[in-house]
Design a protein around this motif. Sequence first.
Motif, PDB file in Angstrom:
ATOM      1  N   ALA A 152      17.711  43.100  71.634  1.00  0.00           N
ATOM      2  CA  ALA A 152      17.943  42.077  70.612  1.00  0.00           C
ATOM      3  C   ALA A 152      19.076  41.181  71.082  1.00  0.00           C
ATOM      4  O   ALA A 152      20.243  41.566  71.052  1.00  0.00           O
ATOM      5  N   SER A 153      18.729  39.979  71.536  1.00  0.00           N
ATOM      6  CA  SER A 153      19.730  39.018  71.990  1.00  0.00           C
ATOM      7  C   SER A 153      19.640  37.786  71.093  1.00  0.00           C
ATOM      8  O   SER A 153      19.969  37.864  69.920  1.00  0.00           O
ATOM      9  N   ILE A 154      19.157  36.651  71.622  1.00  0.00           N
ATOM     10  CA  ILE A 154      19.032  35.446  70.790  1.00  0.00           C
ATOM     11  C   ILE A 154      17.605  34.919  70.764  1.00  0.00           C
ATOM     12  O   ILE A 154      17.365  33.839  70.234  1.00  0.00           O
ATOM     13  N   GLU A 155      16.654  35.675  71.319  1.00  0.00           N
ATOM     14  CA  GLU A 155      15.259  35.254  71.331  1.00  0.00           C
ATOM     15  C   GLU A 155      14.461  36.102  70.345  1.00  0.00           C
ATOM     16  O   GLU A 155      14.195  37.279  70.611  1.00  0.00           O
ATOM     17  N   PRO A 156      14.057  35.540  69.197  1.00  0.00           N
ATOM     18  CA  PRO A 156      13.343  36.328  68.187  1.00  0.00           C
ATOM     19  C   PRO A 156      12.044  36.948  68.677  1.00  0.00           C
ATOM     20  O   PRO A 156      11.575  37.936  68.103  1.00  0.00           O
ATOM     21  N   ILE A 157      11.464  36.404  69.762  1.00  0.00           N
ATOM     22  CA  ILE A 157      10.209  36.956  70.271  1.00  0.00           C
ATOM     23  C   ILE A 157      10.364  38.419  70.680  1.00  0.00           C
ATOM     24  O   ILE A 157       9.382  39.167  70.733  1.00  0.00           O
ATOM     25  N   ALA A 158      11.594  38.861  70.944  1.00  0.00           N
ATOM     26  CA  ALA A 158      11.806  40.270  71.303  1.00  0.00           C
ATOM     27  C   ALA A 158      11.272  41.203  70.225  1.00  0.00           C
ATOM     28  O   ALA A 158      10.779  42.299  70.523  1.00  0.00           O
ATOM     29  N   ALA A 159      11.346  40.771  68.961  1.00  0.00           N
ATOM     30  CA  ALA A 159      10.861  41.615  67.863  1.00  0.00           C
ATOM     31  C   ALA A 159       9.365  41.878  67.978  1.00  0.00           C
ATOM     32  O   ALA A 159       8.873  42.927  67.539  1.00  0.00           O
ATOM     33  N   ASP A 160       8.627  40.939  68.575  1.00  0.00           N
ATOM     34  CA  ASP A 160       7.182  41.127  68.741  1.00  0.00           C
ATOM     35  C   ASP A 160       6.868  42.254  69.712  1.00  0.00           C
ATOM     36  O   ASP A 160       5.749  42.775  69.724  1.00  0.00           O
ATOM     37  N   TYR A 161       7.838  42.619  70.543  1.00  0.00           N
ATOM     38  CA  TYR A 161       7.636  43.662  71.543  1.00  0.00           C
ATOM     39  C   TYR A 161       8.303  44.980  71.147  1.00  0.00           C
ATOM     40  O   TYR A 161       8.383  45.903  71.957  1.00  0.00           O
ATOM     41  N   ALA A 162       8.782  45.056  69.913  1.00  0.00           N
ATOM     42  CA  ALA A 162       9.407  46.293  69.447  1.00  0.00           C
ATOM     43  C   ALA A 162       8.374  47.414  69.375  1.00  0.00           C
ATOM     44  O   ALA A 162       7.188  47.186  69.124  1.00  0.00           O
ATOM     45  N   ILE A 163       8.831  48.638  69.596  1.00  0.00           N
ATOM     46  CA  ILE A 163       8.003  49.820  69.402  1.00  0.00           C
ATOM     47  C   ILE A 163       7.991  50.133  67.907  1.00  0.00           C
ATOM     48  O   ILE A 163       9.053  50.280  67.289  1.00  0.00           O
ATOM     49  N   THR A 164       6.808  50.239  67.309  1.00  0.00           N
ATOM     50  CA  THR A 164       6.715  50.409  65.860  1.00  0.00           C
ATOM     51  C   THR A 164       6.050  51.737  65.493  1.00  0.00           C
ATOM     52  O   THR A 164       5.289  52.308  66.280  1.00  0.00           O
ATOM     53  N   THR A 165       6.346  52.202  64.282  1.00  0.00           N
ATOM     54  CA  THR A 165       5.698  53.387  63.728  1.00  0.00           C
ATOM     55  C   THR A 165       5.348  53.119  62.270  1.00  0.00           C
ATOM     56  O   THR A 165       5.948  52.262  61.618  1.00  0.00           O
ATOM     57  N   ASP A 166       4.395  53.878  61.771  1.00  0.00           N
ATOM     58  CA  ASP A 166       4.008  53.818  60.356  1.00  0.00           C
ATOM     59  C   ASP A 166       3.356  55.160  60.038  1.00  0.00           C
ATOM     60  O   ASP A 166       2.259  55.458  60.516  1.00  0.00           O
ATOM     61  N   PHE A 167       4.042  55.997  59.273  1.00  0.00           N
ATOM     62  CA  PHE A 167       3.534  57.340  59.006  1.00  0.00           C
ATOM     63  C   PHE A 167       4.106  57.834  57.683  1.00  0.00           C
ATOM     64  O   PHE A 167       4.984  57.199  57.089  1.00  0.00           O
ATOM     65  N   LYS A 168       3.616  58.982  57.244  1.00  0.00           N
ATOM     66  CA  LYS A 168       4.117  59.598  56.021  1.00  0.00           C
ATOM     67  C   LYS A 168       4.814  60.914  56.346  1.00  0.00           C
ATOM     68  O   LYS A 168       4.482  61.592  57.321  1.00  0.00           O
ATOM     69  N   VAL A 169       5.801  61.244  55.523  1.00  0.00           N
ATOM     70  CA  VAL A 169       6.527  62.501  55.679  1.00  0.00           C
ATOM     71  C   VAL A 169       6.370  63.326  54.410  1.00  0.00           C
ATOM     72  O   VAL A 169       5.906  62.836  53.379  1.00  0.00           O
ATOM     73  N   ARG A 170       6.775  64.572  54.497  1.00  0.00           N
ATOM     74  CA  ARG A 170       6.738  65.437  53.324  1.00  0.00           C
ATOM     75  C   ARG A 170       8.032  65.284  52.526  1.00  0.00           C
ATOM     76  O   ARG A 170       9.082  64.963  53.090  1.00  0.00           O
ATOM     77  N   PRO A 171       7.990  65.523  51.220  1.00  0.00           N
ATOM     78  CA  PRO A 171       9.231  65.522  50.440  1.00  0.00           C
ATOM     79  C   PRO A 171      10.241  66.495  51.037  1.00  0.00           C
ATOM     80  O   PRO A 171       9.883  67.588  51.482  1.00  0.00           O
ATOM     81  N   GLY A 172      11.503  66.083  51.080  1.00  0.00           N
ATOM     82  CA  GLY A 172      12.559  66.920  51.629  1.00  0.00           C
ATOM     83  C   GLY A 172      12.850  66.683  53.096  1.00  0.00           C
ATOM     84  O   GLY A 172      13.862  67.179  53.612  1.00  0.00           O
ATOM     85  N   ALA A 173      11.991  65.940  53.796  1.00  0.00           N
ATOM     86  CA  ALA A 173      12.246  65.646  55.210  1.00  0.00           C
ATOM     87  C   ALA A 173      13.485  64.762  55.349  1.00  0.00           C
ATOM     88  O   ALA A 173      13.817  63.981  54.448  1.00  0.00           O
ATOM     89  N   THR A 174      14.166  64.891  56.473  1.00  0.00           N
ATOM     90  CA  THR A 174      15.343  64.072  56.757  1.00  0.00           C
ATOM     91  C   THR A 174      15.017  63.086  57.864  1.00  0.00           C
ATOM     92  O   THR A 174      14.474  63.465  58.906  1.00  0.00           O
TER      93      THR A 174
END
Length: 300
Positions: free
Chosen positions: A213-235
């Motif tokens: 993350a510098s001054i070029e917003p395009i870096a965000a397009d190359y971020a490693i992403t996740t999307d998942f669910k956890v169980r209640p009580g997880a940290t």
Amino acid sequence: MSLPCFLVTSLSGSALLADAATCAASGQLEDNQDAAGVFQDPMGRTVLYAIDGVNIYAGAKCVHDTKWHVRALEDGLRIGALLADGEPRLVLREAIEHVRDIHACGISDVDHPAAAMMVAVVEGLRVRSAGLADTSLIVVDGNSVRRFSDDRHTRACENPENVELWAAWKRQHAQWRTVRSLDERIALLKRVERPYHEVRNRIDLPDRTFWLASIEPIAADYAITTDFKVRPGATLIVSTDGLESKPIDWPSSVQKLHVDGAAAFLRHVRKMRGDIGDGIWPYPHPDMSISFVQVPLFSD
């Protein structure tokens, strides 16, 4: 050497256990090139983040230092959380755009400070994240531990095609053992950083680059992403790489984090390690930062 660790934010209450803290390598908060925090966006989602500033190299033209850059990204994250509707990659983009908008040096990305970043958004049992470089999202659920990070910077350093970068890193590690003065260590670090920065954020080098993350917003397009669910009580833990410069047994450590809080946990980690060097940072300890939240036991 016992170094202070500073509580940054706490959301802990009857329904939520959340905390963030940071330790500067020098022991002085104003020297810290890390940041971490946890807050709630306007829709009640919990946002965790960690930012790990990267030194600019000797001779870089930007007048802003790494600490300024990290604080500006931190401000931008909160702005992004207002606009991004819970999408971490957009939060990251807004943070970088904020830095670009207030940065007036008129120079290239490579001459500007940068940072590794991880942003996680928790909404009920759903967790989404976006990360650049070696900050981590760690999920601890009983004895189960899952870790999400971006290892492209490591692969870039080890890529034989990045000949100058690889040679610089080898020189750095070879010289490190012979340097005793703190000023000399910092100067050495900055001398070998130039090749590292010259292969960052390079669309034209897709197999050899890594993203910060510098001054070029395009870096965000190359971020490693996740999307998942956890169980209640997880940290859920978001940390900079300094915290895990030595392995941590998270299943046995997470209760201490819950009971003592983030700042006390960082102090405990440093005490257990003693005065160690990580081979890269010139102080006995690296900067280290952590934010965490425990998902409520009763959560949809």
